[in-house]
Design a protein around this motif. Structure first.
Motif, PDB file in Angstrom:
ATOM      1  N   ALA A  99       0.841  -1.166  -0.093  1.00 23.79           N
ATOM      2  CA  ALA A  99       0.118   0.073  -0.033  1.00 23.79           C
ATOM      3  C   ALA A  99       0.959   1.255   0.061  1.00 23.79           C
ATOM      4  CB  ALA A  99      -0.919   0.098   1.158  1.00 23.79           C
ATOM      5  N   ASP A 100       2.139   1.010   0.335  1.00 26.85           N
ATOM      6  CA  ASP A 100       3.095   2.204   0.302  1.00 26.85           C
ATOM      7  C   ASP A 100       4.149   2.256  -0.552  1.00 26.85           C
ATOM      8  OD1 ASP A 100       4.800   4.230   1.050  1.00 26.85           O
ATOM      9  OD2 ASP A 100       5.216   3.681   2.888  1.00 26.85           O
ATOM     10  N   PRO A 101       3.825   2.938  -1.935  1.00 27.70           N
ATOM     11  CA  PRO A 101       4.876   2.691  -2.938  1.00 27.70           C
ATOM     12  C   PRO A 101       6.456   2.961  -2.496  1.00 27.70           C
ATOM     13  CG  PRO A 101       3.463   4.767  -3.061  1.00 27.70           C
ATOM     14  CD  PRO A 101       2.747   4.012  -2.077  1.00 27.70           C
ATOM     15  N   THR A 102       6.398   4.115  -1.388  1.00 31.68           N
ATOM     16  CA  THR A 102       7.996   4.315  -1.166  1.00 31.68           C
ATOM     17  C   THR A 102       8.528   3.008  -0.141  1.00 31.68           C
ATOM     18  OG1 THR A 102       7.088   5.411   1.167  1.00 31.68           O
ATOM     19  CG2 THR A 102       7.235   6.632  -1.112  1.00 31.68           C
ATOM     20  N   ALA A 103       7.769   1.998   0.600  1.00 35.55           N
ATOM     21  CA  ALA A 103       8.259   0.908   1.158  1.00 35.55           C
ATOM     22  C   ALA A 103       9.155   0.058   0.617  1.00 35.55           C
ATOM     23  CB  ALA A 103       6.957   0.247   1.721  1.00 35.55           C
ATOM     24  N   PRO A 104      10.360  -0.340   1.367  1.00 29.01           N
ATOM     25  CA  PRO A 104      11.317  -1.169   0.748  1.00 29.01           C
ATOM     26  C   PRO A 104      10.783  -2.553   0.165  1.00 29.01           C
ATOM     27  CG  PRO A 104      11.389  -1.164   3.044  1.00 29.01           C
ATOM     28  CD  PRO A 104      10.419  -0.024   2.592  1.00 29.01           C
ATOM     29  N   SER A 105      11.322  -3.114  -0.871  1.00 27.29           N
ATOM     30  CA  SER A 105      11.198  -4.558  -1.418  1.00 27.29           C
ATOM     31  C   SER A 105      12.278  -5.381  -1.302  1.00 27.29           C
ATOM     32  CB  SER A 105      10.393  -4.366  -2.740  1.00 27.29           C
ATOM     33  OG  SER A 105      11.080  -3.833  -3.526  1.00 27.29           O
ATOM     34  N   HIS A 106      12.041  -6.537  -1.408  1.00 26.30           N
ATOM     35  CA  HIS A 106      13.269  -7.600  -1.590  1.00 26.30           C
ATOM     36  C   HIS A 106      13.067  -8.490  -2.635  1.00 26.30           C
ATOM     37  CE1 HIS A 106      13.708  -6.035   2.714  1.00 26.30           C
ATOM     38  NE2 HIS A 106      12.770  -6.258   2.917  1.00 26.30           N
ATOM     39  N   VAL A 107      13.910  -8.367  -3.408  1.00 25.79           N
ATOM     40  CA  VAL A 107      14.335  -9.272  -4.546  1.00 25.79           C
ATOM     41  C   VAL A 107      15.029 -10.547  -4.178  1.00 25.79           C
ATOM     42  CG1 VAL A 107      15.419  -9.651  -6.797  1.00 25.79           C
ATOM     43  CG2 VAL A 107      14.329  -7.459  -6.300  1.00 25.79           C
ATOM     44  N   ASP A 108      14.517 -11.716  -4.423  1.00 24.62           N
ATOM     45  CA  ASP A 108      14.967 -12.831  -3.681  1.00 24.62           C
ATOM     46  C   ASP A 108      14.903 -12.584  -2.076  1.00 24.62           C
ATOM     47  OD1 ASP A 108      15.981 -15.299  -2.924  1.00 24.62           O
ATOM     48  OD2 ASP A 108      18.108 -15.040  -3.550  1.00 24.62           O
ATOM     49  N   GLY A 109      13.691 -12.370  -1.712  1.00 27.92           N
ATOM     50  CA  GLY A 109      13.155 -12.076  -0.316  1.00 27.92           C
ATOM     51  C   GLY A 109      12.662 -13.292   0.681  1.00 27.92           C
ATOM     52  N   ALA A 110      12.550 -12.926   1.661  1.00 28.27           N
ATOM     53  CA  ALA A 110      12.066 -14.318   2.683  1.00 28.27           C
ATOM     54  C   ALA A 110      11.175 -13.465   3.696  1.00 28.27           C
ATOM     55  CB  ALA A 110      12.850 -15.187   3.026  1.00 28.27           C
ATOM     56  N   VAL A 111      10.149 -14.121   4.229  1.00 28.12           N
ATOM     57  CA  VAL A 111       9.762 -14.137   5.595  1.00 28.12           C
ATOM     58  C   VAL A 111       9.838 -15.254   6.482  1.00 28.12           C
ATOM     59  CG1 VAL A 111       7.692 -13.429   6.797  1.00 28.12           C
ATOM     60  CG2 VAL A 111       7.963 -12.716   4.557  1.00 28.12           C
ATOM     61  N   LEU A 112      10.526 -14.971   7.804  1.00 30.45           N
ATOM     62  CA  LEU A 112      10.867 -15.688   8.653  1.00 30.45           C
ATOM     63  C   LEU A 112       9.615 -16.058   9.638  1.00 30.45           C
ATOM     64  CD1 LEU A 112      12.857 -17.945   9.611  1.00 30.45           C
ATOM     65  CD2 LEU A 112      13.854 -16.119  11.084  1.00 30.45           C
ATOM     66  N   VAL A 113       9.053 -16.948   9.868  1.00 33.68           N
ATOM     67  CA  VAL A 113       7.883 -17.247  10.624  1.00 33.68           C
ATOM     68  C   VAL A 113       8.078 -18.092  11.686  1.00 33.68           C
ATOM     69  CG1 VAL A 113       5.744 -17.915  10.852  1.00 33.68           C
ATOM     70  CG2 VAL A 113       6.424 -16.698   8.849  1.00 33.68           C
ATOM     71  N   ARG A 114       8.033 -17.566  12.936  1.00 33.83           N
ATOM     72  CA  ARG A 114       8.118 -18.503  14.123  1.00 33.83           C
ATOM     73  C   ARG A 114       6.675 -18.547  14.672  1.00 33.83           C
ATOM     74  NH1 ARG A 114      12.094 -20.040  17.628  1.00 33.83           N
ATOM     75  NH2 ARG A 114      13.609 -18.636  16.856  1.00 33.83           N
ATOM     76  N   ASP A 115       6.409 -19.952  14.697  1.00 36.36           N
ATOM     77  CA  ASP A 115       4.810 -20.220  15.137  1.00 36.36           C
ATOM     78  C   ASP A 115       3.798 -19.342  14.254  1.00 36.36           C
ATOM     79  OD1 ASP A 115       5.698 -22.161  16.818  1.00 36.36           O
ATOM     80  OD2 ASP A 115       6.079 -20.691  18.507  1.00 36.36           O
ATOM     81  N   ALA A 116       3.328 -18.467  15.055  1.00 41.85           N
ATOM     82  CA  ALA A 116       2.101 -17.635  14.317  1.00 41.85           C
ATOM     83  C   ALA A 116       2.644 -16.207  14.073  1.00 41.85           C
ATOM     84  CB  ALA A 116       0.892 -17.391  15.226  1.00 41.85           C
ATOM     85  N   LEU A 117       3.787 -16.024  14.396  1.00 38.70           N
ATOM     86  CA  LEU A 117       4.357 -14.457  14.143  1.00 38.70           C
ATOM     87  C   LEU A 117       5.435 -14.592  13.160  1.00 38.70           C
ATOM     88  CD1 LEU A 117       4.400 -13.396  18.085  1.00 38.70           C
ATOM     89  CD2 LEU A 117       2.521 -13.185  16.026  1.00 38.70           C
ATOM     90  N   VAL A 118       5.618 -13.110  12.489  1.00 40.38           N
ATOM     91  CA  VAL A 118       6.738 -12.956  11.752  1.00 40.38           C
ATOM     92  C   VAL A 118       8.003 -12.601  12.578  1.00 40.38           C
ATOM     93  CG1 VAL A 118       7.500 -11.278  10.012  1.00 40.38           C
ATOM     94  CG2 VAL A 118       5.160 -11.843  10.004  1.00 40.38           C
TER      95      VAL A 118
END
Length: 225
Positions: free
Chosen positions: A15-34
């Motif tokens: 929703a924020d065009p100025t927010a950073p993005s990650h090419v070859d990125g990832a999200v690390l999840v522990r149980d139910a949280l980021v």
């Protein structure tokens, strides 16, 4: 349990065009949280024992919110597969319906099908007790409806009663990706997100029907086969 979700492009805040993005990125999840969001090589090196789900050439971002939940869950009917009516909502199929068990079963099917479009939050108001129960048990975030305390203006997916109005379970039929996303992927936040086909140059987001997978509270709840 630690799970590393890898994708060709990770957009933590579309929703924020100025927010950073990650090419070859990832999200690390522990149980139910980021637990972390960033470049895949860095997160993989920091957590070498984490289970990896590699989504390949895909976009990973926050799940979507459906602003038309009241109409789709309390007015539309979602057929049982045994009825051989397909899986598209039947417009106004529950209008005048007094059988709460039938309404609740319809809502459960509708919510499950919404997950297949990357929906992780749905807006009410929900007036039927059976539908409120179905939403609460689904794990999707229930958002206040228009006019409720704490609500925000959410544009509808299609305009009820208008020519060409749609009864779509996919918010991307009527909203842009930036308009449809629910929240951001932030450290400490709930791990609700979706995986989409990467959009083409010149497009402002994934196309309708492009969801490949959905994660709700850290659990993989939908994966397109």
């Amino acid at each position: 349990m630690l799970t590393l979700h890898r994708a060709a492009l990770v957009l933590p805040d579309p929703a924020d065009p100025t927010a950073p993005s990650h090419v070859d990125g990832a999200v690390l999840v522990r149980d139910a949280l980021v637990e972390a969001v960033g470049p895949y090589p860095e997160l993989a090196a920091a957590q070498p024992t984490a289970r990896v789900r590699d989504w390949g050439d895909a976009l990973l971002g926050p799940g979507l919110r459906h602003p038309d939940g009241h109409r789709l869950l309390e007015r539309a009917y979602h057929p049982d597969p045994r009825e051989e009516l397909g899986d598209a909502p039947v417009p106004d199929g529950l209008v005048g319906e007094a059988d709460e068990a039938r309404c609740g079963a319809s809502a459960r099917r509708g919510l499950q099908r919404m997950l297949g479009f990357g929906v992780t939050a749905v807006a009410g108001p929900f007036e039927r007790a059976s539908v409120r129960t179905a939403v609460a048990r689904s794990g999707l975030v229930a958002l206040p409806g228009a006019g409720s305390a704490g609500s925000v203006d959410l544009p509808p997916v299609g305009l009820p009663g208008a020519v060409g109005a749609v009864w779509s379970l996919d918010p991307l039929v009527g909203l842009s990706f930036g308009e449809a996303v629910h929240g951001r992927l932030v450290v400490g936040g709930r791990a609700d997100f979706a995986v989409f086909a990467v959009f083409a140059p010149g497009e402002d987001g994934p196309r309708a029907g492009g969801c490949r997978a959905a994660v709700l509270g850290g659990r993989l709840v939908f994966r397109r086969r």
